[in-house]
Enzyme design. Structure first.
Site, PDB file in Angstrom:
ATOM      1  N   GLY A  99       0.816  -1.221   0.000  1.00 27.70           N
ATOM      2  CA  GLY A  99       0.000   0.000   0.000  1.00 27.70           C
ATOM      3  C   GLY A  99       0.843   1.261   0.000  1.00 27.70           C
ATOM      4  N   LEU A 100       2.158   1.126  -0.289  1.00 25.61           N
ATOM      5  CA  LEU A 100       3.038   2.298  -0.257  1.00 25.61           C
ATOM      6  C   LEU A 100       3.399   2.790  -1.668  1.00 25.61           C
ATOM      7  CD1 LEU A 100       5.418   1.332   2.710  1.00 25.61           C
ATOM      8  CD2 LEU A 100       3.293   2.632   2.778  1.00 25.61           C
ATOM      9  N   SER A 102       4.305   1.050  -4.515  1.00 24.43           N
ATOM     10  CA  SER A 102       5.424   0.447  -5.234  1.00 24.43           C
ATOM     11  C   SER A 102       5.133   0.336  -6.736  1.00 24.43           C
ATOM     12  CB  SER A 102       5.709  -0.949  -4.643  1.00 24.43           C
ATOM     13  OG  SER A 102       6.771  -1.545  -5.310  1.00 24.43           O
ATOM     14  N   SER A 103       3.944  -0.109  -7.063  1.00 26.87           N
ATOM     15  CA  SER A 103       3.596  -0.310  -8.474  1.00 26.87           C
ATOM     16  C   SER A 103       3.617   1.020  -9.241  1.00 26.87           C
ATOM     17  CB  SER A 103       2.214  -0.972  -8.540  1.00 26.87           C
ATOM     18  OG  SER A 103       1.630  -0.774  -9.780  1.00 26.87           O
ATOM     19  N   ALA A 105       5.201   3.758  -8.411  1.00 31.73           N
ATOM     20  CA  ALA A 105       6.571   4.295  -8.461  1.00 31.73           C
ATOM     21  C   ALA A 105       7.359   3.600  -9.572  1.00 31.73           C
ATOM     22  CB  ALA A 105       7.253   4.117  -7.109  1.00 31.73           C
ATOM     23  N   ASP A 150      -1.884   7.593  -6.775  1.00 29.94           N
ATOM     24  CA  ASP A 150      -0.595   6.923  -6.532  1.00 29.94           C
ATOM     25  C   ASP A 150       0.453   7.396  -7.553  1.00 29.94           C
ATOM     26  OD1 ASP A 150      -2.091   5.584  -4.685  1.00 29.94           O
ATOM     27  OD2 ASP A 150      -1.609   3.575  -5.381  1.00 29.94           O
TER      28      ASP A 150
END
Ligand code: MEV
Length: 317
Positions: A99-100, A102-103, A105, A150
């Site tokens: 949930g940070l 990653s995808s 980024a 995101d």
């Protein structure tokens, strides 16, 4: 001038401070970029198809596979104007499925590297305008219906308010925030939790809309609290946002336990961050000041250590 044969791109991870899920339905949310993120290096290929390596996995973007990573890479490359053949080596320093971000980024770092290589001397602004479009094509494969928050956080970092219609508006917090991030160790599938809320919405739109409206007012108050430096109010708002997320069934007993432990250890507020259903929680560390008004970093570090210790204790059980 010699042509570049390789180029690099980077992007930030993120935490959603307020408003995840509601943002998918057009409500505002607040995100903050993280220092940790993703890195990519693109190398020119004489002919296609393009290839991408992340860790042990290599995919070939020839458009024929049902593998999500291959489909996402292919979708990113083929947004007009299609990118010429490249080999990309990419790495994320964020936990996948945490949930940070990653995808997102990864998608932004890969796009930046491949665009920098393809367009040579083109202005950064022109490249950046396409980054969100390519990242959205990637995110649609993994997340179905991404709001775009995101990818926006990955591309710009900082703290900002976001809506699907208006994009990002920077927030200038009156005080720095100290947050602890704790992981349940369980993966969070944004596609699943976004899908779960979509099916609740299809069954009972009025009920889900009530939660979305509650989040809209929480986010509005959170912007004011950030700008006023009212961290106690911010903590209360985090707890309220968590209650609404629990009511939407995207929290889990592990997420609830980490939130409760953080609050019992002195955090001003705690909530899940991102898609939920696993993944991470964020806890707001109480700010401390010295008699001259400057920040008492040692006391704040002690408060953060208490929260982290409580979480480590839970891990050991
Ligand atoms: C995921 O980080 C945030 C969600 O609101 C999904 C999205 O906005 O695309 C759950």
């Amino acid at each position: 001038m010699t042509e570049r044969t390789s180029a690099e791109g980077t992007a930030s991870g993120k935490v959603i401070l307020f408003g995840e899920h509601a943002v998918v339905y057009g409500s505002p949310a607040i995100a903050a970029g993280l220092d940790r993120g993703a890195h990519a290096r693109a190398t020119r290929l004489a002919s296609g198809p393009s290839t991408l390596r992340i860790g042990d996995e290599t995919v070939v973007a020839d458009g024929s596979s049902s593998n999500d990573l291959e489909r996402a890479f292919h979708a990113l490359l083929t947004v007009a104007p299609a990118l010429p053949p490249v080999h990309v080596e990419a790495r994320s320093d964020l936990p996948p499925g945490g949930g940070l971000g990653s995808s997102a980024a990864l998608s932004v770092a890969i796009t930046r590297a491949a665009e920098a290589l393809a367009r040579g001397q083109e202005e950064d602004a022109a490249i950046e305008a396409r980054v969100l479009e390519r990242a959205a094509a990637w995110e649609r494969i993994f997340h179905g219906n991404p709001s775009g928050i995101d990818a926006m956080a990955a591309a710009r970092g900082g703290i900002f308010r976001f809506t699907r219609a208006e994009g990002a508006r920077p927030i200038l917090p009156r005080q720095d925030l100290a947050l602890c991030v704790g992981s349940t160790g369980q993966p969070s599938s944004t596609r699943e939790t976004v899908g779960l809320i979509a099916s609740q919405h299809a069954k009972d739109p009025v009920l889900v809309q009530r939660s979305i409206d509650a989040v809209t007012s929480i986010v509005g108050n959170a912007v004011l609290a950030l700008e006023a430096g009212d961290q106690r109010a911010l903590g209360d708002l985090m707890n309220m946002n968590q209650l609404v997320l629990s009511g939407l069934f995207v929290s889990t007993s592990e997420l609830e336990e980490l939130c409760a432990l953080a609050r019992a250890s002195g955090a001003l507020g705690a909530k899940l961050t991102g898609g939920g259903g696993g993944g991470c929680v964020i806890a707001l560390v109480p700010p401390a000041f010295q008699s001259d008004g400057t920040r008492d970093e040692a006391r704040e570090a002690k408060s953060a250590a208490r929260i982290l210790d409580a979480w480590r204790g839970a891990e050991g059980r």
